[in-house]
Enzyme design. Structure first.
Site, short mmCIF file in Angstrom:
data_model
loop_
_atom_site.label_atom_id
_atom_site.label_comp_id
_atom_site.label_asym_id
_atom_site.label_seq_id
_atom_site.Cartn_x
_atom_site.Cartn_y
_atom_site.Cartn_z
N HIS A 102 -18.95 76.26 -14.73
CA HIS A 102 -18.72 76.00 -14.11
C HIS A 102 -19.43 76.56 -12.76
O HIS A 102 -19.27 77.62 -12.68
CB HIS A 102 -17.39 75.34 -13.51
N CYS A 103 -20.32 75.57 -12.00
CA CYS A 103 -20.97 75.86 -10.81
C CYS A 103 -19.66 75.71 -9.54
O CYS A 103 -19.18 76.15 -9.61
CB CYS A 103 -22.13 75.96 -10.59
N ILE A 104 -20.50 75.53 -8.14
CA ILE A 104 -19.52 75.31 -7.12
C ILE A 104 -19.59 73.96 -6.74
O ILE A 104 -18.37 73.64 -6.90
CB ILE A 104 -20.95 75.93 -6.06
N ARG B 16 -20.38 71.71 -10.10
CA ARG B 16 -20.97 70.83 -11.16
C ARG B 16 -19.56 71.58 -12.47
O ARG B 16 -19.84 73.10 -12.88
CB ARG B 16 -21.46 71.13 -11.47
#
Length: 454
Positions: free
Chosen positions: A26-28, A30
């Site tokens: 995951h990112c910030i 998504r």
């Protein structure tokens, strides 16, 4: 059962079950899921999950759920599948690479898009550290501008903590670059250490003293990529019995010497051309340049390519002391906030109003993806009017020559990082983008029948 766990269960159901999931990251905002058979995923059903703001089909399936929520959803998915975050199922890595290559080729992505995605993958893991350090630095600089003695112990400590990641950024970027291109990460880190090593100033090569930091992060990116490429080439002919000794030895010697002779001079020229060119564009282009840059930034965010600009921001900070590009681009999110407020005022659709209420707080703080994928992009025309509102604010920021001392945040969160005490001017630019994003959307950007598509 928590809301995040319910989202994870629904995602699992519509991506083809846990047997179809190979990797979770995951990112910030998504959740990024790699699938064994992408065709099994039900995209329409995924988009209808309560709490999902958008779905992007790319090298990985990207499911937008928003900041804070994303960590919990990813953790719940890991618990449901038995996978560790970032883990790839054993013996599947080669298959992932082949499937990914085939999908990318099928979509005929341009080399520039692929490069920007790679750069984004290098910098995305660094964003939490850049955000925290940047805000700490911003608070410390705000205190200095307010008249606090720079020799005060607590202020010195804040500057030390806030500056730590920036002092070692070359090492972290080199590590991630080699990893991203399939090399040994520590060899990429060596490239970062070499480029910024202060001892270079004591060495003369061809009669000229070497310059620490020449080429900046561009030199690190190129050198670490070379580390990965040369390492693979050397490993192809080195006997397995001595691979652990010979391969890294040859790789480091060849690449480090080539970096000093060719990569740093080339990257130095590239850095100068980009930073000087952008500064000239903003100085000379003024209103037009600011409007175009801010008005076209949301499409970059839409396809996840905006992280590819991170090394440019960092080079501007290194060369100029601040990045004049970031406040201009930050207006894209502000225009979208204004557009979302206009939709909220006009619509009677309760589901749409609830999405906006949930996404607006983080939108004000500079995280625009929930509004982008949950509101403006699905509605269509508000996406365009948000860009127009951003363009007006971007023109203002360019004319007023606002700049940021750090990166990683935008919106209201960027205020402490604004240089030269232009905090109020930057805030006025935000209000301008909010206002025109609202007006353009209210006047001709939204009709109630559009809400039926949400």
């Amino acid at each position: 059962m928590t809301r995040e766990q319910q989202i994870a269960i629904s995602i699992l159901q519509y991506v083809g079950g846990k047997e179809n999931i190979i990797r979770i990251a995951h990112c910030i905002t998504r959740v990024r899921v790699s699938l064994r058979e992408p065709g099994k995923a039900n995209m329409d059903a995924l988009k209808q999950i309560e709490g999902v703001m958008g779905v992007i089909e790319d090298e990985t399936l990207q499911i937008v759920v928003g900041p804070g929520v994303v960590n919990k959803v990813a953790a719940a998915l890991c618990e449901l599948t038995g996978l560790e975050l970032g883990e790839v199922i054993e013996n599947e890595a080669e298959d992932i690479a082949e499937r990914t290559k085939a999908r990318v080729k099928a979509r005929q992505q341009t080399p520039l898009k692929r490069l920007l995605r790679k750069i984004g993958s290098i910098f995305i893991p660094l964003i939490p550290g850049l955000v925290a350090s940047g805000i700490i630095n911003g608070i410390a600089n705000f205190a200095k501008n307010a008249g606090v003695d720079p020799q005060t112990t607590w202020l010195q400590l804040l500057l030390l903590i806030g500056g730590g990641i920036f002092a070692s950024l070359g090492v972290l970027v080199g590590y991630n670059t080699a990893k991203e291109f399939g090399g040994t990460p520590v060899l990429g880190a060596i490239a970062g250490i070499l480029v910024f090593n202060p001892a270079l100033a004591d060495i003369k090569l061809f009669g000229e003293a070497l310059t620490p930091g020449r080429g900046g992060l561009f030199a690190v990116l190129l050198a670490a990529w070379l580390m990965a490429a040369v390492e693979k080439r050397v490993r192809s002919f080195v006997p397995n019995a001595v691979d652990i000794i010979v391969t890294p030895l040859i790789t480091v010697l060849i690449v480090c010497l080539f970096t000093l002779i060719a990569v740093q001079p080339l990257a130095g020229w590239l850095s100068f051309a980009i930073t000087s060119g952008l500064k000239a564009v903003l100085d000379i282009g003024g209103v037009v340049a600011g409007a175009v840059l801010a008005g076209t930034f949301l499409p970059l965010v839409m396809v996840g390519l905006h992280h590819g600009l991170t090394p440019i921001h960092m080079e501007l900070i290194q060369k100029l002391g601040s990045t004049p590009l970031l406040p201009v681009l930050a207006m894209a999110g502000a225009g979208q906030v204004g557009a979302a407020i206009a939709v909220y005022v006009k619509t009677k659709n309760e589901r749409l109003r609830n999405i906006i209420k949930g996404a607006l707080p983080v939108g004000f703080l500079g995280i625009g993806e929930p509004l982008l994928y949950g509101v403006t992009l699905p509605l269509g025309r508000p996406f365009v009017t948000a860009c127009l509102g951003a363009a007006v604010g971007g023109a203002f920021q360019a004319v007023m020559k606002t700049a940021a001392l750090g990166i990683g945040v935008s919106g209201l969160s960027l205020i402490p990082l604004i240089s030269d005490g232009k905090y109020v001017i930057y805030f006025i630019g935000l209000v301008i983008s909010y206002t025109f994003g609202f007006l353009f959307t209210y006047w001709f950007g939204f009709k109630e029948e559009m809400a039926a598509h949400i």
